[in-house]
Scaffold this active site. Structure first.
Site, mmCIF file in Angstrom:
data_model
loop_
_atom_site.group_PDB
_atom_site.id
_atom_site.type_symbol
_atom_site.label_atom_id
_atom_site.label_comp_id
_atom_site.label_asym_id
_atom_site.label_seq_id
_atom_site.Cartn_x
_atom_site.Cartn_y
_atom_site.Cartn_z
ATOM 1 N NE ARG A 108 84.440 0.641 -91.686
ATOM 2 C CZ ARG A 108 83.190 1.037 -91.433
ATOM 3 N NH1 ARG A 108 82.908 2.308 -91.319
ATOM 4 N NH2 ARG A 108 82.220 0.161 -91.289
ATOM 5 C CG HIS A 135 80.237 -3.513 -94.491
ATOM 6 N ND1 HIS A 135 81.018 -4.016 -93.452
ATOM 7 C CD2 HIS A 135 79.515 -2.482 -93.947
ATOM 8 C CE1 HIS A 135 80.778 -3.306 -92.344
ATOM 9 N NE2 HIS A 135 79.875 -2.388 -92.620
ATOM 10 C CD GLN A 138 75.372 -3.353 -91.821
ATOM 11 O OE1 GLN A 138 76.142 -2.654 -91.178
ATOM 12 N NE2 GLN A 138 74.119 -3.601 -91.432
ATOM 13 C CG ASP A 226 74.754 2.017 -98.058
ATOM 14 O OD1 ASP A 226 74.642 2.840 -97.123
ATOM 15 O OD2 ASP A 226 75.859 1.558 -98.420
ATOM 16 C CB CYS A 266 74.274 -0.885 -93.633
ATOM 17 S SG CYS A 266 74.813 0.375 -94.798
ATOM 18 N NE ARG A 294 77.906 -4.704 -88.238
ATOM 19 C CZ ARG A 294 78.628 -3.696 -88.734
ATOM 20 N NH1 ARG A 294 78.029 -2.616 -89.162
ATOM 21 N NH2 ARG A 294 79.946 -3.785 -88.836
HETATM 22 N N1 NVA Z 1 78.453 1.959 -98.591
HETATM 23 C C1 NVA Z 1 78.792 2.639 -97.376
HETATM 24 C C2 NVA Z 1 78.589 1.747 -96.202
HETATM 25 C C3 NVA Z 1 78.829 2.375 -94.860
HETATM 26 C C4 NVA Z 1 78.639 1.451 -93.734
HETATM 27 C C5 NVA Z 1 80.226 3.111 -97.452
HETATM 28 O O1 NVA Z 1 81.106 2.344 -97.884
HETATM 29 O O2 NVA Z 1 80.495 4.248 -97.098
HETATM 30 N N1 CP Z 2 77.024 0.125 -90.979
HETATM 31 C C1 CP Z 2 78.264 0.442 -90.618
HETATM 32 O O1 CP Z 2 79.221 -0.297 -90.865
HETATM 33 O O2 CP Z 2 78.355 1.621 -89.961
HETATM 34 P P1 CP Z 2 79.677 2.394 -89.510
HETATM 35 O O3 CP Z 2 80.264 2.992 -90.754
HETATM 36 O O4 CP Z 2 79.200 3.401 -88.541
HETATM 37 O O5 CP Z 2 80.620 1.404 -88.904
#
Ligand code: NVA
Ligand code: CP
Length: 307
Positions: A108, A135, A138, A226, A266, A294
């Protein structure tokens, strides 16, 4: 070597296989306890190395459980506790070292550009566990969830209300590969990435981008949203949230969708901002199943990469 970086890079046939295998593996372990290891342990002797530059609950836990349930091992690295990114070891050298220790990496990352740079130097596959750009894991899980509840996603209408962020990027790619209709409602300032929209349109994807949330939600089979401000988003938060206010998913919006439409997020969510409690906790919400799935999709992606 098979990396899982963006949905657009992967063959339609392979994406379908990943979803179908996830469904099958979920079914075959439906009688087992949560922590039971699959009897044939397909990932015995395999190690997943996970690197998190940003916080995570679902991605971390689902990858961890996926590896454990398939009999594999895992190592979780906090970039602040290793040399990666600190300036005292090059990306190249860290990647070469990790390639000696593990069989596959899940990362990540803040910057997609840095993720790609790191992936180039690895001698083992890498999975994108979220970047500022996309992502994909997801969205694969969301497709599985949709199909589990409502049958094939092809030709169904998915509505997105809110920020044109990394989740939408992967959703646009998926609309192209899985042939669903995608209606995105967002303010002009927060439209999704132009390049990916152009690419999707060149592939004849059924994508509508509108400023009108009602138009997007109208007769949708699924309404998605989201957070309005993503992790690492360098914006004036108050201003952005004000612009996004008309895009909140609430009861009024859900009424415009089909009667049996589902609501997806998500997570994590900012209740009261992009979604009301009423919708999040309502009968149409499938957010907990999305999170559960997931694990199953992650298993399938790891196995695809290692095949
Ligand atoms: N759009 C959000 C998704 C989190 C799973 C982010 O990047 O923070
Ligand atoms: N949806 C998702 O990826 O959640 P986290 O940020 O908790 O991993």
């Amino acid at each position: 070597m098979k990396n899982f970086i963006n949905i657009a890079d992967i063959d339609k046939k392979d994406l379908r296989q990943i979803i179908d295998k996830a469904k099958l593996q979920k079914k075959t372990r439906s009688n087992l306890e949560k922590s039971a290891v699959d009897p044939n342990s397909p990932l015995a002797d395999k190690t997943l190395i996970m690197i998190f530059e940003k916080p995570s609950t679902r991605t971390r836990l689902s990858f961890e459980l996926a590896m454990k349930q398939l009999g594999g091992q895992l190592l979780v690295l906090n970039p602040k506790q290793i040399h990666y990114g600190s300036g005292d070891e090059s990306t190249h050298d860290t990647a070469k070292v990790l390639s000696q220790y593990g069989d596959i990496v899940m990362m990540r990352a803040h910057k997609h550009k840095n993720f790609l740079e790191f992936s180039k130097h690895l001698d083992i596959p890498i999975i994108n566990g979220l970047t500022n750009l996309s992502h994909p894991c997801q969205i694969m899980s969301d497709i599985m969830t949709f199909e589990e509840l409502k049958g094939p996603i092809s030709n169904k209408k998915i509505a997105w209300l809110g920020d044109g962020n990394n989740i939408v990027y992967s959703l646009i790619e998926a609309a192209t590969k899985f042939n669903f209709e995608l209606s995105i409602a967002c303010p002009t300032k927060f439209k999704p990435d132009k390049t990916i929209v152009k690419w999707a349109k060149s592939k004849n994807a059924k994508i509508l981008i509108t400023k009108n949330p009602e138009e997007a939600a109208n007769l949708a089979d699924c309404v998605m949203t989201d957070k309005w401000v993503s992790m690492g988003d360098k914006v004036k938060k108050k201003k952005k949230k004000k612009l996004l206010k008309p895009y909140q998913v609430n009861k009024k919006i859900m009424k415009l969708a089909k009667k049996d439409a589902i609501f997806m997020h998500c997570l994590p969510a900012n209740r009261g901002e992009e979604v009301t409690n009423e919708v999040m906790d309502g009968k149409q919400s499938v957010v907990w199943l999305e999170a559960l799935n997931r694990i199953h999709v992650q298993k399938s992606i790891i196995q695809w990469c290692l095949k």
